[in-house]
Motif scaffolding. Structure first.
Motif, PDB file in Angstrom:
ATOM      1  N   UNK A  88       0.833  -1.118  -0.121  1.00  0.00           N
ATOM      2  CA  UNK A  88      -0.285  -0.117   0.307  1.00  0.00           C
ATOM      3  C   UNK A  88       0.669   1.605  -0.091  1.00  0.00           C
ATOM      4  N   UNK A  89       2.265   1.377   0.344  1.00  0.00           N
ATOM      5  CA  UNK A  89       2.667   2.521   0.567  1.00  0.00           C
ATOM      6  C   UNK A  89       3.006   2.722  -0.311  1.00  0.00           C
ATOM      7  N   UNK A  90       3.883   1.034  -1.214  1.00  0.00           N
ATOM      8  CA  UNK A  90       4.811   1.481  -2.445  1.00  0.00           C
ATOM      9  C   UNK A  90       3.830   2.019  -3.407  1.00  0.00           C
ATOM     10  N   UNK A  91       2.180   1.440  -3.343  1.00  0.00           N
ATOM     11  CA  UNK A  91       1.543   1.985  -4.277  1.00  0.00           C
ATOM     12  C   UNK A  91       0.858   3.505  -3.652  1.00  0.00           C
ATOM     13  N   UNK A  92       1.023   3.486  -3.118  1.00  0.00           N
ATOM     14  CA  UNK A  92       0.338   4.927  -2.450  1.00  0.00           C
ATOM     15  C   UNK A  92       1.485   6.928  -3.248  1.00  0.00           C
ATOM     16  N   UNK A  93       2.987   6.156  -2.504  1.00  0.00           N
ATOM     17  CA  UNK A  93       3.899   6.614  -3.036  1.00  0.00           C
ATOM     18  C   UNK A  93       3.918   7.048  -4.772  1.00  0.00           C
ATOM     19  N   UNK A  94       3.801   5.775  -5.188  1.00  0.00           N
ATOM     20  CA  UNK A  94       3.876   6.236  -6.863  1.00  0.00           C
ATOM     21  C   UNK A  94       2.846   6.696  -7.177  1.00  0.00           C
ATOM     22  N   UNK A  95       1.830   6.726  -6.905  1.00  0.00           N
ATOM     23  CA  UNK A  95       0.285   7.258  -7.290  1.00  0.00           C
ATOM     24  C   UNK A  95       0.806   8.859  -7.028  1.00  0.00           C
ATOM     25  N   UNK A  96       1.653   9.421  -5.552  1.00  0.00           N
ATOM     26  CA  UNK A  96       1.879  10.593  -5.603  1.00  0.00           C
ATOM     27  C   UNK A  96       3.245  10.853  -6.355  1.00  0.00           C
ATOM     28  N   UNK A  97       3.915  10.744  -7.145  1.00  0.00           N
ATOM     29  CA  UNK A  97       5.287  10.740  -7.805  1.00  0.00           C
ATOM     30  C   UNK A  97       4.321  10.746  -9.624  1.00  0.00           C
ATOM     31  N   UNK A  98       4.146   9.942  -9.805  1.00  0.00           N
ATOM     32  CA  UNK A  98       3.059  10.243 -11.073  1.00  0.00           C
ATOM     33  C   UNK A  98       2.321  11.037 -10.977  1.00  0.00           C
ATOM     34  N   UNK A  99       1.359  11.436 -10.135  1.00  0.00           N
ATOM     35  CA  UNK A  99       0.792  12.569  -9.978  1.00  0.00           C
ATOM     36  C   UNK A  99       1.082  13.911 -10.313  1.00  0.00           C
ATOM     37  N   UNK A 100       2.695  14.628  -8.742  1.00  0.00           N
ATOM     38  CA  UNK A 100       3.282  15.235  -9.533  1.00  0.00           C
ATOM     39  C   UNK A 100       3.349  15.538 -10.706  1.00  0.00           C
ATOM     40  N   UNK A 101       3.261  14.623 -12.117  1.00  0.00           N
ATOM     41  CA  UNK A 101       4.267  14.689 -13.615  1.00  0.00           C
ATOM     42  C   UNK A 101       2.825  14.587 -14.264  1.00  0.00           C
ATOM     43  N   UNK A 102       1.496  15.135 -14.109  1.00  0.00           N
ATOM     44  CA  UNK A 102       0.326  14.176 -14.767  1.00  0.00           C
ATOM     45  C   UNK A 102      -0.161  15.627 -14.795  1.00  0.00           C
ATOM     46  N   UNK A 103      -0.493  15.790 -15.898  1.00  0.00           N
ATOM     47  CA  UNK A 103      -1.382  17.551 -16.527  1.00  0.00           C
ATOM     48  C   UNK A 103      -2.602  17.027 -16.299  1.00  0.00           C
ATOM     49  N   UNK A 104      -3.103  16.376 -17.063  1.00  0.00           N
ATOM     50  CA  UNK A 104      -4.594  16.137 -17.520  1.00  0.00           C
ATOM     51  C   UNK A 104      -5.278  15.589 -16.083  1.00  0.00           C
ATOM     52  N   UNK A 105      -6.802  16.519 -16.455  1.00  0.00           N
ATOM     53  CA  UNK A 105      -7.459  15.994 -14.885  1.00  0.00           C
ATOM     54  C   UNK A 105      -7.922  14.768 -15.349  1.00  0.00           C
ATOM     55  N   UNK A 106      -7.784  14.032 -15.589  1.00  0.00           N
ATOM     56  CA  UNK A 106      -8.532  12.884 -16.141  1.00  0.00           C
ATOM     57  C   UNK A 106      -8.065  11.879 -15.525  1.00  0.00           C
ATOM     58  N   UNK A 107      -6.504  11.859 -15.717  1.00  0.00           N
ATOM     59  CA  UNK A 107      -5.278  11.479 -15.242  1.00  0.00           C
ATOM     60  C   UNK A 107      -5.085  11.418 -13.692  1.00  0.00           C
ATOM     61  N   UNK A 108      -5.566  12.763 -13.232  1.00  0.00           N
ATOM     62  CA  UNK A 108      -5.229  12.987 -11.730  1.00  0.00           C
ATOM     63  C   UNK A 108      -6.560  11.667 -11.349  1.00  0.00           C
ATOM     64  N   UNK A 109      -8.234  12.154 -11.538  1.00  0.00           N
ATOM     65  CA  UNK A 109      -8.548  11.895 -11.555  1.00  0.00           C
ATOM     66  C   UNK A 109      -8.488  10.546 -11.008  1.00  0.00           C
ATOM     67  N   UNK A 110      -7.873   9.497 -12.512  1.00  0.00           N
ATOM     68  CA  UNK A 110      -7.641   8.560 -12.100  1.00  0.00           C
ATOM     69  C   UNK A 110      -6.389   7.824 -11.086  1.00  0.00           C
ATOM     70  N   UNK A 111      -5.674   8.595 -11.141  1.00  0.00           N
ATOM     71  CA  UNK A 111      -4.886   8.217  -9.734  1.00  0.00           C
ATOM     72  C   UNK A 111      -5.798   8.251  -8.225  1.00  0.00           C
ATOM     73  N   UNK A 112      -6.450   9.314  -8.390  1.00  0.00           N
ATOM     74  CA  UNK A 112      -6.546   9.445  -7.282  1.00  0.00           C
ATOM     75  C   UNK A 112      -8.181   9.242  -6.178  1.00  0.00           C
ATOM     76  N   UNK A 113      -8.217   8.088  -7.739  1.00  0.00           N
ATOM     77  CA  UNK A 113      -9.303   6.811  -7.794  1.00  0.00           C
ATOM     78  C   UNK A 113      -8.766   5.854  -7.320  1.00  0.00           C
ATOM     79  N   UNK A 114      -7.939   5.697  -7.956  1.00  0.00           N
ATOM     80  CA  UNK A 114      -6.392   4.067  -7.579  1.00  0.00           C
ATOM     81  C   UNK A 114      -5.931   4.211  -6.182  1.00  0.00           C
ATOM     82  N   UNK A 115      -5.636   5.219  -5.334  1.00  0.00           N
ATOM     83  CA  UNK A 115      -5.420   5.643  -4.240  1.00  0.00           C
ATOM     84  C   UNK A 115      -5.778   5.479  -3.338  1.00  0.00           C
ATOM     85  N   UNK A 116      -7.659   5.873  -3.559  1.00  0.00           N
ATOM     86  CA  UNK A 116      -8.699   5.126  -3.313  1.00  0.00           C
ATOM     87  C   UNK A 116      -8.947   4.023  -2.949  1.00  0.00           C
TER      88      UNK A 116
END
Length: 138
Positions: free
Chosen positions: A74-102
């Motif tokens: 869980x910690x690895x997935x959470x950190x990877x999603x946070x890192x990917x969220x920093x470099x993602x520009x589109x709102x759809x991808x950010x929403x998808x990453x937030x759903x994945x973290x949830x």
């Protein structure tokens, strides 16, 4: 313009209820009769009656190992999603990453709560394995 006669009407509701009640009663009586031999088998529980305690230690260790690895995952997935969220520009991808973290957080909570919940429920229901195996991972 009614083409059905009074003798061809479907069964009444009281007949359906009577059939359902009889079926339910048969199932309850059958389950009570077949559950009686299981109470005699409680005293011969191989997990609790083992002299060395190896099997209970293996079960407890498996739960601890699985819970620990799940929390680390869980910690690895959470950190990877946070890192990917920093470099993602589109709102759809950010929403998808937030759903994945949830979803990952829900899995972590279920993994952490399931062992203690089974231990408490097993003790309250007088399950024989709950008396000798502690599934609380921490």
């Amino acid at each position: 313009m009614n083409t059905t006669s009074s003798s061809e009407q479907p069964p009444t509701l009281s007949t359906d209820r009577r059939i359902a009640l009889i079926a339910f009663s048969v199932i309850v009586v059958f389950s009570l009769l077949t559950a009686q031999p299981a109470t005699a088998a409680e005293s011969s529980n191989p997990v609790c009656n083992e002299q060395s305690g190896t099997l209970t230690d293996m079960i407890e260790g498996f739960v601890q190992l699985t819970t620990g690895l799940g929390i680390m995952g869980l910690l690895v997935v959470w950190q990877a999603d946070e890192l990917m969220e920093m470099f993602t520009l589109s709102r759809e991808q950010k929403a998808s990453l937030k759903e994945h973290k949830r979803g990952a957080m829900k899995s972590g909570v279920v993994l952490t709560v399931l062992g203690p919940l089974f231990t408490l429920a097993g003790n309250s229901m007088d399950l024989p394995i709950a008396e000798c195996v502690n599934l609380i991972p921490f």
